[in-house]
Design a protein around this motif. Structure first.
Motif, PDB file in Angstrom:
ATOM      1  N   GLN A 119      76.668  40.577   1.902  1.00 60.16           N
ATOM      2  CA  GLN A 119      77.997  41.140   2.078  1.00 60.16           C
ATOM      3  C   GLN A 119      78.274  41.277   3.589  1.00 60.16           C
ATOM      4  N   TYR A 120      79.581  41.205   3.912  1.00 61.61           N
ATOM      5  CA  TYR A 120      79.999  41.400   5.296  1.00 61.61           C
ATOM      6  C   TYR A 120      80.687  42.750   5.403  1.00 61.61           C
ATOM      7  N   TRP A 121      80.224  43.541   6.367  1.00 61.33           N
ATOM      8  CA  TRP A 121      80.773  44.893   6.549  1.00 61.33           C
ATOM      9  C   TRP A 121      81.300  45.008   7.984  1.00 61.33           C
ATOM     10  N   ASN A 122      82.517  45.614   8.064  1.00 66.50           N
ATOM     11  CA  ASN A 122      83.147  45.863   9.366  1.00 66.50           C
ATOM     12  C   ASN A 122      82.987  47.329   9.698  1.00 66.50           C
ATOM     13  N   VAL A 123      82.309  47.642  10.801  1.00 69.70           N
ATOM     14  CA  VAL A 123      82.057  49.024  11.220  1.00 69.70           C
ATOM     15  C   VAL A 123      83.102  49.398  12.258  1.00 69.70           C
ATOM     16  N   GLY A 124      83.929  50.417  11.925  1.00 67.92           N
ATOM     17  CA  GLY A 124      84.969  50.835  12.850  1.00 67.92           C
ATOM     18  C   GLY A 124      84.435  51.693  13.975  1.00 67.92           C
ATOM     19  N   ASP A 125      85.348  51.936  14.969  1.00 69.72           N
ATOM     20  CA  ASP A 125      84.944  52.764  16.090  1.00 69.72           C
ATOM     21  C   ASP A 125      84.658  54.196  15.658  1.00 69.72           C
ATOM     22  N   ASP A 126      85.334  54.593  14.598  1.00 71.70           N
ATOM     23  CA  ASP A 126      85.106  55.962  14.128  1.00 71.70           C
ATOM     24  C   ASP A 126      83.899  56.074  13.210  1.00 71.70           C
ATOM     25  N   GLY A 127      83.119  54.970  13.097  1.00 71.58           N
ATOM     26  CA  GLY A 127      81.898  54.996  12.264  1.00 71.58           C
ATOM     27  C   GLY A 127      82.150  54.673  10.799  1.00 71.58           C
ATOM     28  N   SER A 128      83.410  54.307  10.420  1.00 72.18           N
ATOM     29  CA  SER A 128      83.700  53.980   9.017  1.00 72.18           C
ATOM     30  C   SER A 128      83.268  52.550   8.718  1.00 72.18           C
ATOM     31  N   TRP A 129      82.879  52.319   7.487  1.00 80.82           N
ATOM     32  CA  TRP A 129      82.412  51.012   7.037  1.00 80.82           C
ATOM     33  C   TRP A 129      83.435  50.449   6.068  1.00 80.82           C
ATOM     34  N   THR A 130      83.831  49.179   6.301  1.00 78.57           N
ATOM     35  CA  THR A 130      84.802  48.519   5.438  1.00 78.57           C
ATOM     36  C   THR A 130      84.255  47.147   5.070  1.00 78.57           C
ATOM     37  N   ARG A 131      84.209  46.905   3.776  1.00 78.98           N
ATOM     38  CA  ARG A 131      83.697  45.615   3.325  1.00 78.98           C
ATOM     39  C   ARG A 131      84.796  44.581   3.407  1.00 78.98           C
ATOM     40  N   VAL A 132      84.423  43.447   3.965  1.00 78.27           N
ATOM     41  CA  VAL A 132      85.375  42.351   4.106  1.00 78.27           C
ATOM     42  C   VAL A 132      85.059  41.350   3.003  1.00 78.27           C
ATOM     43  N   GLU A 133      86.041  41.142   2.147  1.00 76.15           N
ATOM     44  CA  GLU A 133      85.843  40.235   1.004  1.00 76.15           C
ATOM     45  C   GLU A 133      86.059  38.800   1.441  1.00 76.15           C
TER      46      GLU A 133
END
Length: 918
Positions: free
Chosen positions: A904-918
């Motif tokens: 899986q590909y995950w995008n880590v934001g500056d605020d530390g949040s994790w968002t999965r990129v489909e």
């Protein structure tokens, strides 16, 4: 007219006279013709012949013609008593003419009406008369019995031992009888036959007899009588005193001995040998003696004997009669002798008399009355006395009685028993018919036995047995007085002697409390011969237990553990058994941890386990088993001794410890706690640490079986070369990363255990004062963007003030509502306003950027082997965090493998949040 005689003329005159009195000329002419014809043929006319009824005419009685006869007729001349018949009577005159007139009916038996209807009564030939003015006409009617209504037995007498034919009659309604057939007979309750059977009575008397035919039955009593007289029988033992009279009453019997009335024989004729007798049978005695009396009636006779004794006893002496008539000084036992009294009366007559049996007494033997005579049979040998009371005159006689001839001989044991150790005497004994015994000198030969213990003497032998043995002695004696040889045999098994020893089973036995002890007592005499069972008295530990042991069939049932003493005694002989009783099979278990067992993993805890048997006895458990899996703990015997068991726990937790021995099951609550720590573990949540980061450090400890052990923070020292540490909670410390560099370390020391962690710290801008490099750059960009926006706002305000006066400027500005890039995408919204009413620059389309980025990600997905993927998935499962693949830094945007092995590909934001990129 030559044929007419005087009688014919007289008859003609009578007929003429009759014609004068009648007006019937035809009859007159006819009569004249008849007379002439009779005269012509020379016939007598004294008995005139009348024409038949068809030829004559009926003469009326109106002219006074008198009937001369009456003729009776009937339809049937044979009827049954149940029927009736109609009779008719006709009156005829002298010319055989029918005349009218009344008749009177009568019958010898039965009844008849005026109309001539006859009702029969009794069966037989019945005469019926019809009378008219003295004229009588008769007819005989045969009457047979009617239908049977009852049954009557006709054979009601019989003679003993003579066959009689059983007959019966059937009676109709008027009692007329006829022989019955097919009758069923029963006499005295026994079936006798059908029809007319013969029956023979066995004795005289009356017997109930029953006859049955169809529904009819008759019960009567048949009397069985004696047969024809055969002879007279006198009573035996007739006795009368001289000068006295006695009525002779013989019995009259038939040939079979059945008695009947004496008068049946008719008159009797008497004869007597001595004395006188009259026809009525009275006998007058004269001379004492035994005299014959004869009686006869025709050819029926009888003879009896009568004893005449002296009238009174003036002198009387008891005498024993012998066959040879001589006095015998000795009398043989078992031989019968007649006793009489020699009496002399006052008339001088002397003779023997036999007083009643009750008047005799003897000191030995017995008395009997046989045919009126008294006999004495001597019994025991020796001198004896015979005594008699004869009408008050008492006399005695002393006699000597000797034993009779030997009828038997035997070898007799005189001692009460024939047992080992005792001296026994065997005698050669002969006996007579009344049981007198005496010793005879016969030979005695030992056939079987111990000859050393056998001694023979004259008429007897002495035996002293010492063992149970069959002894056989054969005797031989010849009796010269009778010429008889006797060969008796003595055979007997010697029995054991007195009780000397008692042997019991179970000495030194170790007996479970729930088992029975078969005592099996054995008894022996002094010569080791085994005796039969003997009743014993039992004590157990000094307490009487006889009843308990007897009821349990010579078994002892223990109840308490320990040493016990069982004692048995009989006849002063004792036997003792000492044994040990241990607890029986376990029925229950008990431990010293009934409230629950708490152990530390790896540390052996000693339990004391006891069994409880059926009687409640406690004993150390030596064979207990546990159903607990060895993965959780084990139970082994302890070296401390029986009943002690070591339990060693392995896996921490709460369990039920089930203990089993025999049929007993016991469950203990079990708690296994962690054991002593043997290893200290420390882990950091992240792997890529940068200067300025705050990292959580987790410290754990485990025992020898891997069970976690709580770390005590107060006794734990955490020292790191990368910065300071602070305890947060429980097993977690917070590390402030302030020093960068490679091979940074943290040393954790607790309870003598040391754990070291080595890691690299990446240096960041500003020395990590604001966190990581990314954080510092983000802050810098943020501030630069803020400054830029401020400058733009200020410039736009300034420009707005300068062109307020130009209307076209504002119109042109409206045409540009939004700005687009070269591809036509909207970059910002020119119409957006600020909160204070000013305009601001719109943001770019972030969604388009993400979409573009997603398209690029899918096209650039890395390829990973199955082994690497499984290894990363397993590690992710262990630490609970997705693992970055090669080319991606852990904790930053990039490619990761989760616990399922998916890339899986995950995008880590500056605020530390994790968002999965489909």
């Amino acid at each position: 007219m030559e044929g007419l005689n005087s009688e014919s003329l007289i008859h003609i005159d009578e007929e003429v006279e009759h014609m004068k009195n009648t007006s019937d000329y035809k009859s007159i002419i006819l009569s004249c013709v008849c007379v002439l014809l009779f005269s012509f043929h020379g016939f007598s006319i004294s008995e005139p012949q009348f024409p038949s009824l068809e030829e004559q005419s009926i003469v009326s009685n109106q002219g006074g013609v008198q009937p001369v006869r009456v003729e009776v007729s009937a339809e049937l001349v044979s009827i049954t008593a149940d029927e009736v018949v109609m009779l008719t009577a006709q009156l005829y005159d002298n010319l055989n003419n029918i005349v009218t007139g009344e008749v009177v009916w009568s019958c010898a038996n039965g009844s008849i009406t005026e109309d001539g209807i006859f009702y029969p009564w009794s069966s037989g030939l019945i005469q019926i008369d019809a009378t008219h003015n003295g004229l009588v006409g008769s007819i005989n009617i045969t009457v047979a019995p009617g239908v049977g209504q009852s049954l009557r037995i006709t054979s009601l007498t019989a003679h003993a031992l003579l066959p009689v034919t059983l007959t019966a009659e059937v009676l109709d309604a008027r009692g007329n009888a006829q022989p019955a057939s097919n009758v069923v007979w029963t006499i005295d309750g026994s079936y006798a036959g059908v029809g007319s059977p013969t029956w023979t009575a066995q004795d005289i008397g009356e017997y109930p007899i029953r006859a049955r035919l169809h529904q009819m039955e008759h019960v009567e009593t048949i009397e069985v009588l004696a047969g024809a007289p055969h002879e007279f029988i006198f009573d035996e033992g007739m006795q009368v005193r001289s000068g006295s009279t006695l009525l002779m009453t013989p019995r009259l019997v038939d040939v079979n001995g059945f008695e009947m009335n004496i008068t049946t024989a008719g008159n009797r004729v008497w004869e007597v040998e001595n004395g006188t007798i009259i026809p009525s049978g009275w006998f007058t005695a004269t001379q004492p003696g035994l005299w014959a009396v004869n009686v006869s009636a025709g050819n029926i006779t009888g003879t009896g004997m009568i004893r005449v004794v002296p009238a009174d006893a003036t002198i009387s002496q008891v005498t024993v009669l012998s066959e040879d008539g001589l006095e015998n000084p000795q009398f043989t036992a078992g031989v019968a002798y007649e006793l009489v009294a020699m009496r002399t009366d006052s008339l001088g007559y002397t003779g023997t008399i036999t007083p009643p049996l009750a008047n005799f007494t003897v000191s030995s033997g017995g008395l009997s009355n046989i045919s009126g005579a008294v006999y004495w049979t001597p019994g025991s040998v020796g001198m004896h006395e015979v005594r008699v009371d004869d009408d008050g005159v008492v006399s005695t006689l002393s006699v000597e009685v000797v034993h009779g001839p030997a009828i038997d001989a035997e070898l007799t044991l005189t001692s009460p028993d024939f047992s080992a150790g005792g001296q026994s005497t065997i005698e050669f004994i002969a006996s007579d018919v009344v049981g007198n015994e005496w010793l005879v000198n016969g030979s005695m030969t030992l056939v079987n036995g111990n000859s050393s213990l056998y001694t023979v003497s004259t008429g007897y032998a002495v035996v002293t047995p010492e063992e149970t043995l069959i002894w056989r002695i054969e005797g031989n004696w010849y009796d010269v007085s009778t010429g008889t040889r006797f060969e008796p045999v003595f055979q007997m098994q010697s029995t054991p002697g007195e009780l000397a020893f008692i042997l019991l089973n179970g000495e030194g036995t170790i007996l479970p409390a729930d088992a029975l002890l078969a005592l099996n007592p054995l008894f022996y005499d002094a010569y080791s011969n085994q005796l039969d069972e003997i009743a014993l008295n039992w004590t157990v530990d000094g307490i009487d237990s006889t009843v308990d042991i007897l009821l349990s069939d010579m078994h002892w049932i223990p109840t308490t553990v320990g040493g016990h003493e069982i004692r048995a005694n009989a006849g002063g002989v004792f036997a003792t058994v000492r044994l040990t009783v241990v607890a029986g099979d376990a029925r229950n278990l008990v431990t010293n941890f009934e409230d629950g067992l708490t152990v530390q993993a790896g540390v052996a805890t000693e339990l004391f386990i006891q069994t409880i048997d059926a009687h409640g006895n406690l004993a150390p458990s030596t064979a207990v088993l546990s159903t607990l899996d060895e993965e959780f703990g084990s139970l082994v015997a302890s070296s401390s001794g029986d009943g002690y068991w070591d339990f060693t726990g392995r896996m921490k937790g709460t369990y039920s410890l089930e203990l089993i021995q025999d049929n007993a099951t016991h469950i203990l609550p079990l708690t296994i706690e962690s054991g002593a720590p043997v290893r200290l573990l420390s882990t950091m949540e992240i792997e890529n640490i940068a200067q300025g980061d705050t990292v959580l450090l987790r410290v754990e400890s485990v025992d020898v079986y891997g069970n976690p052990v709580d770390v005590v923070p107060e006794n734990t020292t955490v020292s790191c070369t990368s910065g300071s540490s602070k305890h947060v909670t429980s097993d977690t410390w917070e590390l402030d990363i302030s020093s960068s560099g490679n091979d940074r370390s943290c040393n954790i020391l607790w309870n003598g255990l040391l754990s070291q962690n080595y890691f690299d710290v990446e240096s960041v801008l500003l020395g990590g004062a604001v966190g990581s490099t990314n954080t510092a750059m983000g802050l810098g960009i943020f501030f630069l963007s803020l400054i830029l926006v401020t400058l733009v706002v200020l410039v736009r305000k300034a420009n707005q003030e300068e062109v307020d006066w130009t209307d076209d400027t504002f119109d042109d500005y409206d045409e540009y509502d939004s700005a687009e890039d070269e591809d036509g995408d909207k970059l910002y919204d020119a119409t957006s306003k600020s909160d204070d009413g000013g305009e601001t620059v719109a943001k770019g389309n972030e969604e388009d950027e993400l979409t573009s980025e997603s398209t690029d990600v899918k096209s650039s997905m890395p390829t990973l082997s199955d082994e690497n993927r499984k290894a990363l998935a397993q590690k992710a499962a262990e630490v609970g965090v997705m693992q970055a693949i090669t080319g991606t830094k852990q904790g930053s945007s990039g490619w990761y493998v989760d616990v399922s092995g998916e890339i899986q590909y995950w995008n880590v934001g500056d605020d530390g949040s994790w968002t999965r990129v489909e």
